[in-house]
Design an enzyme around this catalytic site. Structure first.
Site: not given
Length: 420
Positions: A19, A113, A128
């Site tokens: 991520c 994250h 995202n």
């Protein structure tokens, strides 16, 4: 239907625990940082920590998880600094957000994250990697970020000159990402949200939306792009006209024949049938929207307007002597109390959009259409058989109460009306 000229957004889909990697390239709007780049930075930081005695010689790295590829904040900071001389600043409260928002990009960490939020071409986007696609941030960005902070999310403002967000297709794809058209982003998120909401698979929802798109195109009258072809040898003029070849443009079908031949064939057949119906109906409807017999009985001939006919007298000729209700006020200036209305007539012609007040009635819109179309249509409110339809797909609302205001009917800022 996406075109190569449509503005696109660079985005990377979540892979393993990368991520942090994904968020950097999304923030930079391009595959500017590679896995190799980040690994080198992590190795340098590890070595520096060993020299300072902060890390055991054979101990595991705290800058990268070798199994998942999850990078530390220090690695991400160094990568931004090395590529575009950018730096990260922690943001903790609203007063800091007001100033930080001027930098046009943020890096966030929610429950370990990482993801990026950036303004692209005047619109804030949530990039995202766990979403179905980039998603627009609606509302004020400061309020959005403040709500994230209240939920325990770490927010870092990106300080410095961001690289340009390219608008054209053709840039190189990255290790884990590609360029997505803005319209595709909205469609992909809609598919995912609908699948979750209705408990269906993504593929099932895609098929359903294809069918809905097919019906929507028919409702919107896209079958009106016709080209007359060679006619058959028939002595009857009406039958000869009916047998004229009807050709539907591929652009109006809206489906790539190679990508989905079955849907393409179904769309084409439906649009051709709709076109034949419209063409047949247009022969029996005259300039005033009545039958051929009524036109002859009233002495209007082939639908030619009589000398001296006015907008007001047209209303009276159609049984609408209502003491000047055909009069419309001057078009208002754009304001929060106004909205824009465009209309597609039954024959496919589009009227130039016009502003109305939200307090205007459906009858006001009908009056405008009668005037601008030279009385091509006759509404039920005037003894005819036609009604306006407001389409918020898949919902279609028939505007059969001329006394209702546009606001009461659910009109939004810009609307396209069709006919029942």
């Amino acid at each position: 239907m996406t075109t190569k000229k449509e503005a696109r957004i660079y985005w990377e889909k979540q892979t393993l625990a990368l991520c942090g990697h994904h968020s950097l390239n999304a923030l930079l709007q391009g595959p500017h940082v590679s896995t190799q780049d980040l690994q080198k930075i992590a190795d340098v930081l590890d070595e520096a920590e060993r020299k300072l005695g902060l890390k055991d010689e054979n101990g595991p790295s705290e800058n990268v998880d070798v199994n998942t590829g999850n990078y530390s904040l220090q690695v991400l900071e160094e990568a931004l600094k090395k590529t575009f001389q950018l730096k990260l600043t922690s943001v903790f409260k609203r007063t800091e957000l007001n100033e930080a928002a001027k930098n046009k990009a943020f890096l966030l960490n929610a429950h370990q994250h990482w993801f990026a939020i950036r303004e692209i071409r005047g619109q804030w986007w949530n990039l995202n990697s766990q979403l179905a696609a980039p998603s627009k941030v609606n509302g004020e960005i400061v309020w959005y970020l403040e709500s994230m902070i209240q939920r325990g999310t770490q927010v870092f403002a990106v300080v410095g000159a961001l690289p340009q967000a390219h608008e054209i297709f053709g840039q190189k794809d990255g290790e884990y990402g590609n360029w997505i058209a803005e319209s595709e982003c909205e469609e992909m998120n809609e598919i995912m949200a609908r699948a979750e909401r209705e408990g269906k698979t993504v593929e099932r929802v895609k098929e359903e939306m294809k069918e809905e798109k097919k019906r929507k195109m028919i409702f919107s009258g896209k079958a009106n792009t016709l080209r007359g072809g060679d006619s058959t040898n028939n002595n009857n003029d009406d039958e000869k006209d009916d047998d004229d070849a009807i050709v539907i443009d591929d652009a109006d079908i809206g489906v790539d024949r190679n990508e989905d031949p079955e849907l393409y064939a179904a769309m084409k057949a439906s649009l051709e049938e709709e076109a034949r119906k419209r063409k047949k109906n247009s022969k029996s409807v005259g300039f005033y929207g009545g039958s051929k017999e009524n036109r002859e009985a009233s002495g209007r001939g082939g639908g030619q307007r009589q000398e001296g006919t006015t907008w007001q007298s047209l209303g009276k000729e159609n049984g609408n002597d209502n003491n000047g209700t055909m009069q419309l006020e001057q078009e208002p200036d754009e304001s929060p109390d106004t909205l824009s209305v465009a209309v597609r007539l039954p024959d496919g012609e589009r009227l130039k959009p016009r502003r109305f007040r939200k307090s205007n009635s459906v009858k006001d819109v009908e009056n405008w259409i009668v005037s601008e179309s030279n009385a091509k249509v006759t509404f039920k409110s005037r003894g005819g058989d036609q009604c306006l339809v407001l389409v918020h797909f898949p919902k279609r609302t028939t505007l059969d109460d001329p006394g209702k205001t546009l606001e009461q009917c659910g009109f939004e800022n810009r609307e396209m009306l069709t006919f029942a």
